[in-house]
Design a protein around this motif. Structure first.
Motif, mmCIF file in Angstrom:
data_model
loop_
_atom_site.group_PDB
_atom_site.id
_atom_site.type_symbol
_atom_site.label_atom_id
_atom_site.label_comp_id
_atom_site.label_asym_id
_atom_site.label_seq_id
_atom_site.Cartn_x
_atom_site.Cartn_y
_atom_site.Cartn_z
ATOM 1 N N ALA A 300 0.825 -1.220 0.000
ATOM 2 C CA ALA A 300 0.000 0.000 0.000
ATOM 3 C C ALA A 300 0.860 1.270 0.000
ATOM 4 O O ALA A 300 0.433 2.324 -0.488
ATOM 5 N N CYS A 301 2.092 1.198 0.538
ATOM 6 C CA CYS A 301 2.971 2.375 0.604
ATOM 7 C C CYS A 301 3.313 2.888 -0.789
ATOM 8 O O CYS A 301 3.649 4.051 -0.962
ATOM 9 N N ARG A 302 3.263 2.017 -1.782
ATOM 10 C CA ARG A 302 3.643 2.422 -3.141
ATOM 11 C C ARG A 302 2.465 2.988 -3.922
ATOM 12 O O ARG A 302 2.576 3.289 -5.094
ATOM 13 N N GLU A 303 1.323 3.106 -3.251
ATOM 14 C CA GLU A 303 0.138 3.599 -3.956
ATOM 15 C C GLU A 303 -0.170 5.068 -3.681
ATOM 16 O O GLU A 303 -0.223 5.859 -4.605
ATOM 17 N N ALA A 304 -0.315 5.428 -2.411
ATOM 18 C CA ALA A 304 -0.701 6.817 -2.114
ATOM 19 C C ALA A 304 0.405 7.520 -1.330
ATOM 20 O O ALA A 304 1.072 6.907 -0.497
ATOM 21 N N VAL A 305 0.596 8.817 -1.610
ATOM 22 C CA VAL A 305 1.573 9.620 -0.865
ATOM 23 C C VAL A 305 1.024 9.845 0.547
ATOM 24 O O VAL A 305 -0.087 10.361 0.696
ATOM 25 N N PRO A 306 1.759 9.437 1.583
ATOM 26 C CA PRO A 306 1.223 9.631 2.935
ATOM 27 C C PRO A 306 1.196 11.106 3.322
ATOM 28 O O PRO A 306 2.089 11.867 2.958
ATOM 29 N N GLU A 307 0.159 11.480 4.028
ATOM 30 C CA GLU A 307 0.045 12.868 4.493
ATOM 31 C C GLU A 307 0.927 13.101 5.705
ATOM 32 O O GLU A 307 1.163 12.171 6.483
ATOM 33 N N LEU A 308 1.356 14.353 5.896
ATOM 34 C CA LEU A 308 2.099 14.725 7.098
ATOM 35 C C LEU A 308 1.061 14.949 8.209
ATOM 36 O O LEU A 308 0.364 15.951 8.217
ATOM 37 N N ARG A 309 0.934 13.954 9.085
ATOM 38 C CA ARG A 309 -0.134 14.007 10.096
ATOM 39 C C ARG A 309 0.409 14.391 11.459
ATOM 40 O O ARG A 309 1.585 14.162 11.757
ATOM 41 N N ALA A 310 -0.465 14.947 12.300
ATOM 42 C CA ALA A 310 -0.059 15.348 13.653
ATOM 43 C C ALA A 310 0.002 14.139 14.580
ATOM 44 O O ALA A 310 -0.868 13.256 14.532
ATOM 45 N N GLY A 312 0.533 14.423 18.362
ATOM 46 C CA GLY A 312 0.793 15.333 19.488
ATOM 47 C C GLY A 312 0.862 16.753 18.974
ATOM 48 O O GLY A 312 0.849 16.977 17.762
ATOM 49 N N PRO A 313 0.916 17.730 19.910
ATOM 50 C CA PRO A 313 0.766 19.135 19.543
ATOM 51 C C PRO A 313 1.824 19.655 18.564
ATOM 52 O O PRO A 313 1.509 20.420 17.666
ATOM 53 N N ASP A 314 3.084 19.253 18.694
ATOM 54 C CA ASP A 314 4.137 19.837 17.863
ATOM 55 C C ASP A 314 4.776 18.843 16.907
ATOM 56 O O ASP A 314 5.761 19.149 16.263
ATOM 57 N N ARG A 315 4.236 17.630 16.882
ATOM 58 C CA ARG A 315 4.926 16.623 16.078
ATOM 59 C C ARG A 315 4.102 16.184 14.892
ATOM 60 O O ARG A 315 2.901 15.989 14.984
ATOM 61 N N ARG A 316 4.809 16.020 13.772
ATOM 62 C CA ARG A 316 4.117 15.520 12.585
ATOM 63 C C ARG A 316 5.023 14.526 11.859
ATOM 64 O O ARG A 316 6.246 14.664 11.878
ATOM 65 N N ALA A 317 4.412 13.555 11.231
ATOM 66 C CA ALA A 317 5.169 12.577 10.457
ATOM 67 C C ALA A 317 4.314 12.108 9.296
ATOM 68 O O ALA A 317 3.079 12.126 9.369
ATOM 69 N N ALA A 318 5.015 11.727 8.205
ATOM 70 C CA ALA A 318 4.308 11.294 6.992
ATOM 71 C C ALA A 318 4.607 9.828 6.729
ATOM 72 O O ALA A 318 5.545 9.503 5.999
ATOM 73 N N CYS A 319 3.854 8.958 7.397
ATOM 74 C CA CYS A 319 4.017 7.521 7.159
ATOM 75 C C CYS A 319 2.660 6.891 7.389
ATOM 76 O O CYS A 319 2.060 7.062 8.449
ATOM 77 N N SER A 320 2.159 6.166 6.391
ATOM 78 C CA SER A 320 0.798 5.626 6.528
ATOM 79 C C SER A 320 0.757 4.434 7.468
ATOM 80 O O SER A 320 -0.309 3.964 7.845
ATOM 81 N N ARG A 321 1.928 3.926 7.886
ATOM 82 C CA ARG A 321 1.937 2.775 8.786
ATOM 83 C C ARG A 321 1.923 3.175 10.254
ATOM 84 O O ARG A 321 1.907 2.314 11.129
ATOM 85 N N LEU A 322 1.968 4.485 10.512
ATOM 86 C CA LEU A 322 1.984 4.911 11.930
ATOM 87 C C LEU A 322 0.572 4.954 12.501
ATOM 88 O O LEU A 322 -0.356 5.276 11.773
#
Ligand SMILES: Nc1ncnc2c1ncn2[C@@H]1O[C@H](COP(=O)(O)OP(=O)(O)OP(=O)(O)O)[C@@H](O)[C@H]1O
Ligand SMILES: [Mg+2]
Length: 322
Positions: A300-310, A312-322
């Motif tokens: 699935a990682c090779r299909e859609a670009v993961p969004e940069l999601r929050a 916690g208040p100051d942290r964001r990451a772009a990985c659909s497996r999180l």
């Protein structure tokens, strides 16, 4: 992180190349909080210098596309007339380069140049006053006998001393944002440590927002409050440095930290490296940009670009497996 100094939204920068369009920055969104020391880290080619060049509107003529917005004091820097962006450089934004010789002019004395760096903000100050300020700032950055050294030319300083002069020059502008692009890469490790200590001290004193660009997470972790992890033109993770070190979310950040920990200077190792190569940005694959090197990849990682999601208040990451 209230009232950021700069807000970058959905910034994309593409260049024309012989191999087609290079998508050097893609949908970059981040805030630079006031007074913070923000590190931008990523391997060579990840787009760090292009990000700095975009903030300063110093983009090369082969720019193919520039989308998004960079908001500074309510105005979008990307749509300002060139004369206004030029006025911001050297007054509100200043840059410390990897090689100070790119910023210092070899044919003028350091004194003349340090006076000129201050002119934009202090058009009516006397030359003697500006020279006196320059002497104080040179002393502050650790140049011995600064009043005499004012009459020397850049080549009469060692690499480490020239970098100190460059830092002094940037500080004399009293800019709101100081961008340092690999400021210590050309220096040996002892001098690097001194410059890092100096930058930390000056930041604590002056309180301006600083952006430190480096391929070294180790360096960024010594100096910065916050970190932005760039991978092939994409922000994959952002947040407070200490939290990211303690609990990295994105597999790329985890790999960078593992390299840093595996890097043993005493044994003379160069940086341990992450297996695989940074993708060619003229042929950006669909899906997650890190999928080709990710140890946790699923189809699935090779299909859609993961969004940069929050997270916690100051942290964001772009990985659909999180
Ligand atoms: N003017 C340009 N025309 C075409 N491609 C460019 C241009 N400038 C940069 N690039 C490409 O954009 C990508 C990002 O370059 P950039 O210099 O921003 O990376 P960087 O993260 O600063 O790397 P480094 O750590 O080596 O300084 C690279 O693939 C580079 O080859
Ligand atoms: Mg660079």
């Amino acid at each position: 992180m209230n009232d950021p100094l700069l807000q970058i939204r959905d910034l994309s920068v593409h260049f024309r190349t012989g191999n087609g369009t290079a998508e050097v920055l893609r949908h970059v969104s981040l805030d630079l909080a006031r007074g913070r020391l923000v590190g931008v880290v990523g391997e060579s080619g990840s787009g760090k210098s292009t990000l700095a060049a975009t903030l300063l509107r110093l983009l090369p003529p082969n720019l193919a596309r520039l989308d998004g917005a960079i908001t500074f004091e309510g105005r979008n820097l990307l749509t300002l007339p060139p004369a206004e962006t030029e006025a911001l450089r050297g007054t509100r934004f200043a840059m410390i380069f990897q090689d100070p010789m790119t910023a210092l002019n070899p044919v003028f004395t350091i004194g003349n140049q340090l006076v000129e760096f201050q002119r934009a903000k202090q058009p009516s100050a006397s030359r003697a006053d500006l020279r006196a300020r320059a002497v104080r700032m040179l002393a502050r950055v650790g140049i011995a006998d600064p009043a005499r050294r004012l009459d020397d030319y850049p080549h009469e300083f060692s690499g480490g001393m020239r970098q100190r002069v460059m830092i002094a020059a940037a500080l004399l502008t009293e800019a709101d944002l100081l961008i340092a692009d690999e400021p210590t890469t050309a220096l040996d490790p002892t001098i690097e440590a001194q410059i890092v200590a100096l930058m930390r001290e000056l930041h604590a004193e002056i309180g301006s927002t600083m952006m430190l660009i480096s391929h070294s997470l180790g360096l960024v972790s010594q100096l910065c409050d916050d970190v932005v992890v760039l991978y092939a033109g994409t922000v994959v993770e952002t947040g407070p440095m200490a939290e990211i070190f303690r609990n990295p979310l994105h597999p790329y950040t985890r790999a960078l930290i593992a390299c840093e920990i595996g890097h043993d200077v005493a044994r003379g190792d160069r940086l341990a490296s992450i297996p695989g190569e940074v993708p060619d940005v003229t042929r950006v694959p669909p899906g997650c940009i890190f999928a080709g090197r990710c140890p946790d990849v699923v189809p699935a990682c090779r299909e859609a670009v993961p969004e940069l999601r929050a997270f916690g208040p100051d942290r964001r990451a772009a990985c659909s497996r999180l």
